[in-house]
Design a protein around this motif. Structure first.
Motif, PDB file in Angstrom:
ATOM      1  N   PHE A 161     -19.944 -27.703  -3.714  1.00 28.16           N
ATOM      2  CA  PHE A 161     -20.664 -26.793  -2.819  1.00 28.16           C
ATOM      3  C   PHE A 161     -20.501 -27.147  -1.349  1.00 28.16           C
ATOM      4  N   SER A 162     -20.068 -28.331  -1.086  1.00 28.92           N
ATOM      5  CA  SER A 162     -19.958 -28.790   0.298  1.00 28.92           C
ATOM      6  C   SER A 162     -18.503 -29.069   0.619  1.00 28.92           C
ATOM      7  N   THR A 163     -17.990 -28.375   1.626  1.00 30.28           N
ATOM      8  CA  THR A 163     -16.610 -28.590   2.045  1.00 30.28           C
ATOM      9  C   THR A 163     -16.560 -28.852   3.542  1.00 30.28           C
ATOM     10  N   TYR A 164     -15.498 -29.513   3.949  1.00 23.99           N
ATOM     11  CA  TYR A 164     -15.313 -29.875   5.353  1.00 23.99           C
ATOM     12  C   TYR A 164     -13.822 -29.824   5.620  1.00 23.99           C
ATOM     13  N   TYR A 165     -13.434 -29.172   6.738  1.00 24.50           N
ATOM     14  CA  TYR A 165     -12.024 -28.949   7.017  1.00 24.50           C
ATOM     15  C   TYR A 165     -11.643 -29.415   8.410  1.00 24.50           C
TER      16      TYR A 165
END
Length: 124
Positions: free
Chosen positions: A56-60
């Motif tokens: 549920f948690s993404t970082y780009y």
């Protein structure tokens, strides 16, 4: 450590799409944040993105945000990297890795168990 195997790389024209997969061994895959990194010829390896254990948690990284999407299937012990609107500057070897540290998501020192990488080449 866990064994990671990337797949799905290849040659694609600029503007095209590719989906990479990273299959992990072991029973604890779902307990870890997973990250994608890449290394272009003559450049240092850089962070692409990461995904939390629940998906549920993404970082780009800023360079891929809005074009790349990371997902995972914990039942299959696999994390994916969907790459759209590819640019020639996305050409690199792409690696997945398991985050074991508690520091920042984009720091390579926080990750272990690197895969062998898969080559992505974007032609103009």
């Amino acid at each position: 450590q866990v064994q990671l195997v990337e797949s799905g790389g290849g040659l694609v024209q600029a503007g095209g799409s590719l989906k990479l997969a990273c299959a992990a061994s072991g029973r604890t895959f779902s307990s870890y944040i997973m990250g994608w990194f890449r290394q272009a010829p003559g450049k240092e390896r850089e962070f692409v993105g990461s995904i939390g254990w629940g998906g549920f948690s993404t970082y780009y990284a800023g360079s891929v945000k809005g074009r790349f999407t990371i997902s995972r299937d914990n039942a299959k012990n696999t994390v994916y990297l969907q790459m759209n609107s590819l640019k020639t500057e996305d050409t690199a070897v792409y690696y997945c890795a398991r985050k074991v540290g508690s520091g920042t998501y984009d720091s390579q020192s926080e990750y272990d168990s690197w895969g062998q990488g898969t080559q992505v080449t974007v032609s103009s």
